[in-house]
Scaffold this motif. Structure first.
Motif, PDB file in Angstrom:
ATOM      1  N   ALA A 431     -26.978  28.100 -45.895  1.00 19.01           N
ATOM      2  CA  ALA A 431     -26.991  29.124 -46.947  1.00 19.01           C
ATOM      3  C   ALA A 431     -26.137  28.132 -48.246  1.00 19.01           C
ATOM      4  O   ALA A 431     -26.552  28.819 -49.541  1.00 19.01           O
ATOM      5  CB  ALA A 431     -26.288  30.344 -46.544  1.00 19.01           C
ATOM      6  N   GLN A 432     -25.446  27.525 -47.917  1.00 17.97           N
ATOM      7  CA  GLN A 432     -24.599  26.831 -48.980  1.00 17.97           C
ATOM      8  C   GLN A 432     -25.182  25.685 -49.752  1.00 17.97           C
ATOM      9  O   GLN A 432     -25.178  25.373 -50.858  1.00 17.97           O
ATOM     10  CB  GLN A 432     -23.504  26.430 -48.578  1.00 17.97           C
ATOM     11  CG  GLN A 432     -22.295  27.325 -48.270  1.00 17.97           C
ATOM     12  CD  GLN A 432     -21.118  26.782 -47.151  1.00 17.97           C
ATOM     13  OE1 GLN A 432     -21.104  25.802 -46.600  1.00 17.97           O
ATOM     14  NE2 GLN A 432     -20.016  27.248 -47.621  1.00 17.97           N
ATOM     15  N   ALA A 464     -24.026  34.918 -45.130  1.00 12.35           N
ATOM     16  CA  ALA A 464     -25.057  33.934 -45.793  1.00 12.35           C
ATOM     17  C   ALA A 464     -25.483  34.513 -46.955  1.00 12.35           C
ATOM     18  O   ALA A 464     -25.507  33.842 -48.086  1.00 12.35           O
ATOM     19  CB  ALA A 464     -26.100  33.543 -44.874  1.00 12.35           C
ATOM     20  N   GLN A 465     -25.668  35.988 -46.881  1.00 11.52           N
ATOM     21  CA  GLN A 465     -26.638  36.496 -48.033  1.00 11.52           C
ATOM     22  C   GLN A 465     -25.432  36.549 -49.302  1.00 11.52           C
ATOM     23  O   GLN A 465     -25.673  36.397 -50.632  1.00 11.52           O
ATOM     24  CB  GLN A 465     -27.017  37.919 -47.759  1.00 11.52           C
ATOM     25  CG  GLN A 465     -28.265  37.584 -46.644  1.00 11.52           C
ATOM     26  CD  GLN A 465     -28.591  39.077 -46.137  1.00 11.52           C
ATOM     27  OE1 GLN A 465     -27.803  40.122 -46.048  1.00 11.52           O
ATOM     28  NE2 GLN A 465     -29.888  39.246 -45.834  1.00 11.52           N
ATOM     29  N   CYS A 468     -25.131  33.276 -51.149  1.00  5.26           N
ATOM     30  CA  CYS A 468     -26.279  33.145 -51.987  1.00  5.26           C
ATOM     31  C   CYS A 468     -26.350  33.996 -53.229  1.00  5.26           C
ATOM     32  O   CYS A 468     -26.495  33.640 -54.290  1.00  5.26           O
ATOM     33  CB  CYS A 468     -27.455  33.388 -51.169  1.00  5.26           C
ATOM     34  SG  CYS A 468     -27.759  32.114 -50.249  1.00  5.26           S
ATOM     35  N   LEU A 475     -31.971  34.345 -50.501  1.00  2.00           N
ATOM     36  CA  LEU A 475     -32.032  33.366 -49.390  1.00  2.00           C
ATOM     37  C   LEU A 475     -33.023  34.108 -48.236  1.00  2.00           C
ATOM     38  O   LEU A 475     -32.421  34.999 -47.699  1.00  2.00           O
ATOM     39  CB  LEU A 475     -30.953  32.794 -48.881  1.00  2.00           C
ATOM     40  CG  LEU A 475     -31.444  31.810 -47.724  1.00  2.00           C
ATOM     41  CD1 LEU A 475     -32.373  30.608 -48.263  1.00  2.00           C
ATOM     42  CD2 LEU A 475     -30.047  31.348 -47.075  1.00  2.00           C
ATOM     43  N   ILE A 477     -34.572  35.124 -44.913  1.00  2.00           N
ATOM     44  CA  ILE A 477     -34.453  34.785 -43.583  1.00  2.00           C
ATOM     45  C   ILE A 477     -35.688  35.448 -42.687  1.00  2.00           C
ATOM     46  O   ILE A 477     -35.797  36.758 -42.775  1.00  2.00           O
ATOM     47  CB  ILE A 477     -33.188  35.304 -43.114  1.00  2.00           C
ATOM     48  CG1 ILE A 477     -32.129  34.573 -43.797  1.00  2.00           C
ATOM     49  CG2 ILE A 477     -32.942  35.082 -41.766  1.00  2.00           C
ATOM     50  CD1 ILE A 477     -30.490  35.195 -43.563  1.00  2.00           C
TER      51      ILE A 477
END
Lengths: 524, 294
Positions: A431-432, A464-465, A468, A475, A477
């Protein structure tokens, strides 16, 4: 110091229960001293010397049970007494339930259940062969969950088994469903007339759940272990299982799943199939359809297609119902495709790459096969033909598909279907990376798998969201969920929770991959 | 449910529920009778007072009372009753709990076998129950839990007293001492009784404590403990103990057989089996101390 006790009169708990209770109470707090003992005169004198005596013990007799605890403050004592109450209730309940006695040896297990005809062996590899031999000597079929069993031992075990008419499933056989009983990593599926033989654990779980979720059912599902179809082993178990399904009156359609067997093994399978008066669907992932069809089998290209072909031939559905079924599936996929196209339009120009993080080995293999012709810059830790090998398995390159169940990732830790930590870290890592366009996941439910998958996966996806979002990126998924609503994790609930997080939940691994490719192509 | 066997010492009468465990349901005689009859599921073994059912006898736990007549066993639940006529039990057999000791075993051989048993207990049950008494290092290890600490002090003192001419006081001190449904001290004394039974034919029995007296000293309100003393003193054994005696009196038992037998006994309860074996081992090894003047 505070001290409190519970006295139980006319209640008896076995010694193991008393020991467990004492241990659990003592572990609650370091300042806690407790004792769980029968109220005999001698024990009461010990309690006095230990400073754990209360006047109320005076009237107790040898047949009473004393649970006493001492600690630095009342709060801890209360906790201890609550724990004691809770444990007593649990023990009362379990003494009324028929809880299994756990044997400590194969001999003990046979004595306990003399009518058993299968032993599931999950011990360290170096001991597995001797235990399997013992089981075979006792007339038991063997499911060998253990890995690290040498090829020579596998061949020897399978020869012994074949001579006695017994199956040796494995080594490294993670799943099977025998007479409706899911073994090891397996799902709770409907019973029915489709029999499965698979040299692929995730493959077996995938097709059995797809069949069950779409109205079909499984008669038997036999895992063979991945090496069975190699030249040296000669497909011994695969052929035995196929022969068993041939003569099983409850099996009307047979479904075979594996990577392409060695040509000599494939010939033997073909020869046997020709003697079978039932439809045989085969998915030999990566093999040519023409070759499979020339051997009298119905060829499938993906796990999903294999499951649907088996359903189509199981005789349970009319032609009209099958038409509706196909139309519904198509409409469902088109709906999902529209969703991902919308998502793809919001991606930044630098977001170009796929990162597929699998816990199921067959899913990784299938995804590589399907993606390799579309994605020339595809990398993997265990690449199929035409895919590049990652220099460092812990670092993705361009388009990357990895199976976190590979040995490089699992050394010293449980399988990623159980322990999500490594994949969670990897999701955050991906995610990064601003070049990532889509993350593809699988989530395998069922017995043996993580019982609370959402507890670990949801916070990771949210994190992760957020990452972003902070960088003004979106992003997508995409995830396929393997399981049924009868599994302990309840598939429908898992799907709902993931959908709420804006995760696109695909009906199969192949469809998930296709959706991911749609993201990359921006709907083109 | 299928009745597999029944003990040879079951007395006719009516029995009420005493206690329920996962694989064992105990009943005690009505009208002041204190004997225990148990309905058990395999793998719990035979005993003089056991009715052994197959492992899948799931309805066993719903039995609330039991009647034993000369010809049948009647198990009653709250809704129904199930009868098992002795004559109709085709596969079912009477379990013979008595066992005649072999005539040719020697003290040396018994000592040799008991040494192997000790090795096995020390290797696999080193932290369990009274096994600390077999090893000087663990014997001296201090416990942080006050009950455990005081228990260790007391039990060590009473065992030292038991292995002396003052063994009666020692037995009194061990009775009902320690954790477990059948407290560790009771299990230890049971092991000691078995040791004395084994030693009696091969040494001067006048130098040994009387097993009836030990059992009398150990009597309490704990019916389960009393019951095991009662049968053992009458030389009626459970299947597991019979096997243990057989192995110990064997001239040259295989290591596999001996270890298997010891492992089965150590699986008894949380520490009951280990405590029994510790009583057995120490009674054979410290037998000379019963005659020492203090």
């Amino acid at each position: 110091m505070a001290i409190k006790a519970i006295i139980k009169t006319g209640k008896y708990y076995d010694s193991v229960a008393l020991m467990i209770m004492a241990q659990k109470i003592n572990r609650l707090h370091e300042s806690l001293n407790s004792a769980v003992v029968m109220a005999t005169t001698e024990n009461k004198s010990i309690l006095k010397n230990a400073g754990l005596y209360l006047d109320e013990f005076e009237k107790t007799t040898d047949a009473d049970l004393i649970i006493v605890a001492e600690a630095s403050d009342q709060q801890i004592i209360k906790k201890a007494m609550d724990k004691a109450d809770e444990l007593l209730c649990a023990f009362d309940k379990s003494s009324n339930d028929s809880v299994d006695f756990l044997p400590k040896s194969l001999e003990g297990a046979i004595e306990q259940m003399p009518q058993a005809n299968l032993a599931l062996i999950s011990v360290a590899g170096k001991y597995a062969t001797s235990e399997a031999k013992k089981a075979l000597a006792n007339g038991l079929n063997v499911m060998l969950f253990s890995d690290n069993v040498s090829l020579e031992d596998e061949i020897e075990l399978k020869k012994i088994g074949a001579k006695k008419g017994l199956l040796v499933m494995g080594p490294d056989c993670g799943t099977a469903i025998i007479n409706g009983v899911p073994l090891a990593f397996a799902n709770v599926v409907n019973r029915g007339n489709i029999g499965v033989v698979a040299a692929s654990g995730t493959g077996l779980q995938s097709v059995t759940t797809l069949i069950s979720n779409n109205g079909g059912g499984i008669s038997q599902a036999v895992g063979t272990g991945g090496r069975d179809i190699k030249e040296q082993v000669g497909g011994t178990t695969f052929l035995q299982a196929l022969a068993m399904l041939k003569s099983d009156p409850n099996t009307e359609v047979i479904l075979l799943v594996s990577k392409p067997p060695h040509p000599s093994v494939l010939d033997k399978i073909g020869a046997l199939v020709k003697t079978i008066d039932k439809k045989v669907v085969a998915l030999f992932l990566g093999a040519s359809s023409e070759q499979v069809e020339s051997l009298g089998m119905i060829a499938a290209d993906t796990l999903e297609e294999a499951a649907y072909l088996a359903l189509e031939h199981c005789g349970k559905f009319s032609e009209a119902a099958l038409c509706d079924f196909k139309a519904n599936k198509l409409a469902e996929f088109e709906g999902l495709q529209q969703t991902v196209i919308q998502l793809s339009r919001q991606l930044k120009p630098q977001q170009k790459y796929l990162r597929a993080l699998f816990s199921g080995g067959t899913y990784s293999y299938e995804a590589q096969l399907l993606a390799s012709s579309y994605l020339p810059d595809l990398y993997s830790a265990a690449p199929v033909e035409g895919v590049n090998k990652l220099k460092d398995v812990h670092r993705s390159e361009k388009h990357t598909i990895i199976d976190l169940g590979e040995d490089e990732f699992t050394a010293g830790r449980p399988h990623p279907m159980i322990d999500f930590s490594l994949r969670n870290q990897r999701i955050i890592q991906e995610a990064q990376d601003p070049s990532v366009a889509v993350i593809l996941l699988d989530l395998v439910l069922g017995h043996g798998a993580n019982l609370s998958p959402l507890d670990e996966l949801v916070p990771t996806i949210e994190k992760a969201q957020d990452l972003c979002k902070q960088q003004s990126r979106l992003l997508p998924i995409i995830c396929s969920v393997t399981g049924t609503d009868n599994d302990p994790q309840i598939k429908a609930q898992v799907v709902t929770a993931l959908t709420k997080l804006q995760v696109v939940v695909a009906p199969s691994n192949a469809k998930a991959l296709k959706l991911a490719l749609s993201v990359l192509k921006g709907g083109k | 449910m299928r009745l597999l066997s029944y003990g040879d010492s079951l007395e006719t009468g009516s029995y009420k529920l005493h206690s329920t465990f996962k694989n064992v349901i105990n009943f005690t005689g009505l009208g002041g009778k204190k004997d225990i009859v148990s309905l058990v599921k395999t793998p719990i073994t035979d005993a003089p007072n056991h009715l052994v059912f197959d492992y899948f006898a799931s309805d066993l736990t719903s039995v609330t009372s039991l009647i034993i007549t000369d010809h049948q066993f009647i198990a009653k639940t709250s809704r129904t009753q199930i009868s098992f006529a002795k004559a109709d039990c085709d596969d079912c057999k009477t379990y013979v709990s008595t066992f005649e000791l072999p005539k040719n075993y020697t003290l040396e051989q018994l000592e040799h076998n008991i040494q192997s048993v000790k090795k096995q207990v020390c290797a696999y049950s080193q932290d369990a129950g009274l096994s600390f008494l077999l090893d000087n290092k663990t014997k001296q290890a201090a416990s942080t839990n006050p009950f455990e600490r005081e228990f260790k002090i007391k039990v060590t003192k009473d065992i030292d007293k038991f292995f002396s001419p003052h063994w009666i006081q020692g037995a009194q001190g061990l009775r009902g001492c320690g954790p477990g449904l059948t407290p560790s001290g009771d299990d230890f004394l049971l092991g000691s009784i078995i040791a004395i039974i084994l030693l009696t034919p091969i040494m001067d029995s006048a130098k040994l404590p009387e097993i009836n007296v030990i059992a009398d000293m150990a009597k309490s309100d704990n019916l389960i403990s009393n019951n095991m003393f009662f049968w053992t003193v009458q030389k009626k054994y459970t299947g597991m103990i019979k096997q243990l005696i057989q192995v110990l009196t064997d001239i040259n038992p295989t290591t596999k057989k001996l270890n298997q037998c010891v492992n089965e006994v150590t699986n008894l309860g949380s520490t009951s089996g280990v405590d029994l074996l510790v009583g057995l081992i120490l009674s054979i090894q410290r037998r000379h101390q019963w005659q020492l003047k203090q």
